[in-house]
Design a protein around this motif. Structure first.
Motif, PDB file in Angstrom:
ATOM      1  N   GLU A  25     -12.936 -13.962  -2.006  1.00 52.92           N
ATOM      2  CA  GLU A  25     -12.165 -14.065  -3.243  1.00 52.92           C
ATOM      3  C   GLU A  25     -10.910 -13.202  -3.167  1.00 52.92           C
ATOM      4  N   SER A  26     -11.043 -12.003  -2.552  1.00 55.38           N
ATOM      5  CA  SER A  26      -9.889 -11.114  -2.404  1.00 55.38           C
ATOM      6  C   SER A  26     -10.142 -10.120  -1.285  1.00 55.38           C
ATOM      7  N   VAL A  27      -9.036  -9.566  -0.774  1.00 56.38           N
ATOM      8  CA  VAL A  27      -9.093  -8.541   0.266  1.00 56.38           C
ATOM      9  C   VAL A  27      -8.026  -7.500  -0.070  1.00 56.38           C
ATOM     10  N   ILE A  28      -8.414  -6.229  -0.066  1.00 54.58           N
ATOM     11  CA  ILE A  28      -7.446  -5.146  -0.256  1.00 54.58           C
ATOM     12  C   ILE A  28      -7.186  -4.545   1.121  1.00 54.58           C
ATOM     13  N   ILE A  29      -5.906  -4.555   1.519  1.00 54.62           N
ATOM     14  CA  ILE A  29      -5.497  -4.154   2.864  1.00 54.62           C
ATOM     15  C   ILE A  29      -4.620  -2.907   2.787  1.00 54.62           C
ATOM     16  N   PRO A  30      -4.857  -1.912   3.668  1.00 55.12           N
ATOM     17  CA  PRO A  30      -3.993  -0.732   3.704  1.00 55.12           C
ATOM     18  C   PRO A  30      -2.736  -1.001   4.534  1.00 55.12           C
ATOM     19  N   GLY A  31      -1.787  -1.679   3.928  1.00 50.41           N
ATOM     20  CA  GLY A  31      -0.539  -2.008   4.618  1.00 50.41           C
ATOM     21  C   GLY A  31       0.298  -0.762   4.873  1.00 50.41           C
ATOM     22  N   ALA A  32       1.194  -0.849   5.819  1.00 47.87           N
ATOM     23  CA  ALA A  32       2.046   0.285   6.175  1.00 47.87           C
ATOM     24  C   ALA A  32       2.896   0.748   4.997  1.00 47.87           C
ATOM     25  N   GLU A  33       3.264  -0.172   4.098  1.00 42.79           N
ATOM     26  CA  GLU A  33       4.091   0.171   2.943  1.00 42.79           C
ATOM     27  C   GLU A  33       3.260   0.392   1.679  1.00 42.79           C
ATOM     28  N   GLY A  34       1.936   0.398   1.823  1.00 38.80           N
ATOM     29  CA  GLY A  34       1.047   0.597   0.682  1.00 38.80           C
ATOM     30  C   GLY A  34      -0.045  -0.451   0.652  1.00 38.80           C
ATOM     31  N   GLU A  35      -1.043  -0.219  -0.182  1.00 41.45           N
ATOM     32  CA  GLU A  35      -2.141  -1.172  -0.294  1.00 41.45           C
ATOM     33  C   GLU A  35      -1.655  -2.470  -0.913  1.00 41.45           C
ATOM     34  N   MET A  36      -2.231  -3.561  -0.442  1.00 35.16           N
ATOM     35  CA  MET A  36      -1.908  -4.865  -1.014  1.00 35.16           C
ATOM     36  C   MET A  36      -3.191  -5.666  -1.178  1.00 35.16           C
ATOM     37  N   THR A  37      -3.254  -6.408  -2.269  1.00 34.66           N
ATOM     38  CA  THR A  37      -4.396  -7.280  -2.524  1.00 34.66           C
ATOM     39  C   THR A  37      -3.986  -8.699  -2.167  1.00 34.66           C
ATOM     40  N   VAL A  38      -4.788  -9.323  -1.324  1.00 33.97           N
ATOM     41  CA  VAL A  38      -4.542 -10.701  -0.906  1.00 33.97           C
ATOM     42  C   VAL A  38      -5.546 -11.590  -1.624  1.00 33.97           C
ATOM     43  N   MET A  39      -5.025 -12.679  -2.197  1.00 34.73           N
ATOM     44  CA  MET A  39      -5.865 -13.663  -2.863  1.00 34.73           C
ATOM     45  C   MET A  39      -5.453 -15.048  -2.370  1.00 34.73           C
ATOM     46  N   ALA A  40      -6.205 -16.057  -2.749  1.00 37.93           N
ATOM     47  CA  ALA A  40      -5.903 -17.433  -2.334  1.00 37.93           C
ATOM     48  C   ALA A  40      -4.483 -17.801  -2.742  1.00 37.93           C
ATOM     49  N   SER A  41      -3.830 -18.583  -1.914  1.00 39.74           N
ATOM     50  CA  SER A  41      -2.459 -19.069  -2.139  1.00 39.74           C
ATOM     51  C   SER A  41      -1.414 -17.959  -2.126  1.00 39.74           C
ATOM     52  N   HIS A  42      -1.728 -16.852  -1.460  1.00 30.71           N
ATOM     53  CA  HIS A  42      -0.782 -15.737  -1.344  1.00 30.71           C
ATOM     54  C   HIS A  42       0.446 -16.192  -0.556  1.00 30.71           C
TER      55      HIS A  42
ATOM     56  N   PRO B  96       3.238 -16.192   2.237  1.00 26.45           N
ATOM     57  CA  PRO B  96       3.148 -15.774   3.642  1.00 26.45           C
ATOM     58  C   PRO B  96       3.798 -14.405   3.853  1.00 26.45           C
ATOM     59  N   VAL B  97       3.106 -13.560   4.601  1.00 19.30           N
ATOM     60  CA  VAL B  97       3.626 -12.234   4.924  1.00 19.30           C
ATOM     61  C   VAL B  97       2.879 -11.692   6.141  1.00 19.30           C
ATOM     62  N   MET B  98       3.572 -10.896   6.920  1.00 24.30           N
ATOM     63  CA  MET B  98       2.933 -10.147   8.007  1.00 24.30           C
ATOM     64  C   MET B  98       3.199  -8.688   7.725  1.00 24.30           C
ATOM     65  N   THR B  99       2.203  -7.834   7.975  1.00 21.38           N
ATOM     66  CA  THR B  99       2.372  -6.407   7.755  1.00 21.38           C
ATOM     67  C   THR B  99       1.593  -5.630   8.794  1.00 21.38           C
ATOM     68  N   THR B 100       2.103  -4.478   9.140  1.00 24.73           N
ATOM     69  CA  THR B 100       1.325  -3.580   9.982  1.00 24.73           C
ATOM     70  C   THR B 100       0.319  -2.873   9.084  1.00 24.73           C
ATOM     71  N   ILE B 101      -0.740  -2.406   9.700  1.00 25.78           N
ATOM     72  CA  ILE B 101      -1.840  -1.764   8.986  1.00 25.78           C
ATOM     73  C   ILE B 101      -1.887  -0.295   9.377  1.00 25.78           C
ATOM     74  N   LYS B 102      -2.051   0.577   8.382  1.00 28.25           N
ATOM     75  CA  LYS B 102      -2.238   1.995   8.661  1.00 28.25           C
ATOM     76  C   LYS B 102      -3.730   2.297   8.590  1.00 28.25           C
ATOM     77  N   PRO B 103      -4.172   3.419   9.133  1.00 26.55           N
ATOM     78  CA  PRO B 103      -5.587   3.763   9.012  1.00 26.55           C
ATOM     79  C   PRO B 103      -5.992   3.810   7.541  1.00 26.55           C
ATOM     80  N   GLY B 104      -7.079   3.143   7.236  1.00 30.52           N
ATOM     81  CA  GLY B 104      -7.536   3.094   5.851  1.00 30.52           C
ATOM     82  C   GLY B 104      -8.751   2.209   5.692  1.00 30.52           C
ATOM     83  N   VAL B 105      -9.022   1.852   4.453  1.00 30.98           N
ATOM     84  CA  VAL B 105     -10.209   1.062   4.131  1.00 30.98           C
ATOM     85  C   VAL B 105      -9.783  -0.330   3.671  1.00 30.98           C
ATOM     86  N   VAL B 106     -10.427  -1.347   4.242  1.00 21.82           N
ATOM     87  CA  VAL B 106     -10.247  -2.734   3.832  1.00 21.82           C
ATOM     88  C   VAL B 106     -11.439  -3.085   2.954  1.00 21.82           C
ATOM     89  N   THR B 107     -11.158  -3.543   1.735  1.00 23.51           N
ATOM     90  CA  THR B 107     -12.223  -3.929   0.809  1.00 23.51           C
ATOM     91  C   THR B 107     -12.226  -5.451   0.706  1.00 23.51           C
TER      92      THR B 107
END
Length: 135
Positions: free
Chosen positions: A22-39, A41-52
């Motif tokens: 349903e959703s994913v919270i990603i620790p992107g390099a520029e801050g956390e982002m929540t991804v949902m259906a129909s998001h 398009p984007v590519m981002t680098t990931i920093k050390p953190g927690v993916v929910t």
């Protein structure tokens, strides 16, 4: 009920998640982002953190990632992690080792640019340690 989409979390060792979520919270390099259906398009680098990860069934799982990148499309999301492990399986000694290596990278830095990057990575790791493993 929210729309679901395909999510994959991949590390060099194995495929950790491949499921409709349903959703994913990603620790992107520029801050956390929540991804949902129909998001968008984007590519981002990931920093050390927690993916929910919130599955389509409503359960939630958390994974620690140590860098990588995410590819988000309207139809799904793939996160390619340099290293990843379920939060429930996290090892305090592994994080301590990574922090020690990051401290050595800061000490060994030859240029200001390299030192700045190493210090930022060390800060991310110590923040992660504090969030996951409170004293």
């Amino acid at each position: 009920m929210a729309q679901s989409f395909q999510f994959e979390l991949v590390s060099p060792e194995r495929l950790l998640v491949s499921d409709q979520v349903e959703s994913v919270i990603i620790p992107g390099a520029e801050g956390e982002m929540t991804v949902m259906a129909s998001h968008a398009p984007v590519m981002t680098t990931i920093k050390p953190g927690v993916v929910t990860v919130k599955s389509a069934s409503g359960t939630e799982e958390r994974y620690v990632v140590f860098g990588g990148f995410a590819d988000v499309l309207p139809s799904g999301c793939t996160l390619l992690a340099e290293s990843a492990v379920a939060v429930k399986d996290i090892d305090r000694a592994d994080i301590a080792r990574r922090i020690q290596e990051a401290k050595e990278d800061v000490a060994d830095a030859k240029t200001d640019e390299h030192r700045t990057k190493a210090e930022a990575f060390l800060h991310q790791l110590t923040t992660l340690e504090g969030a996951l493993l409170p004293a």
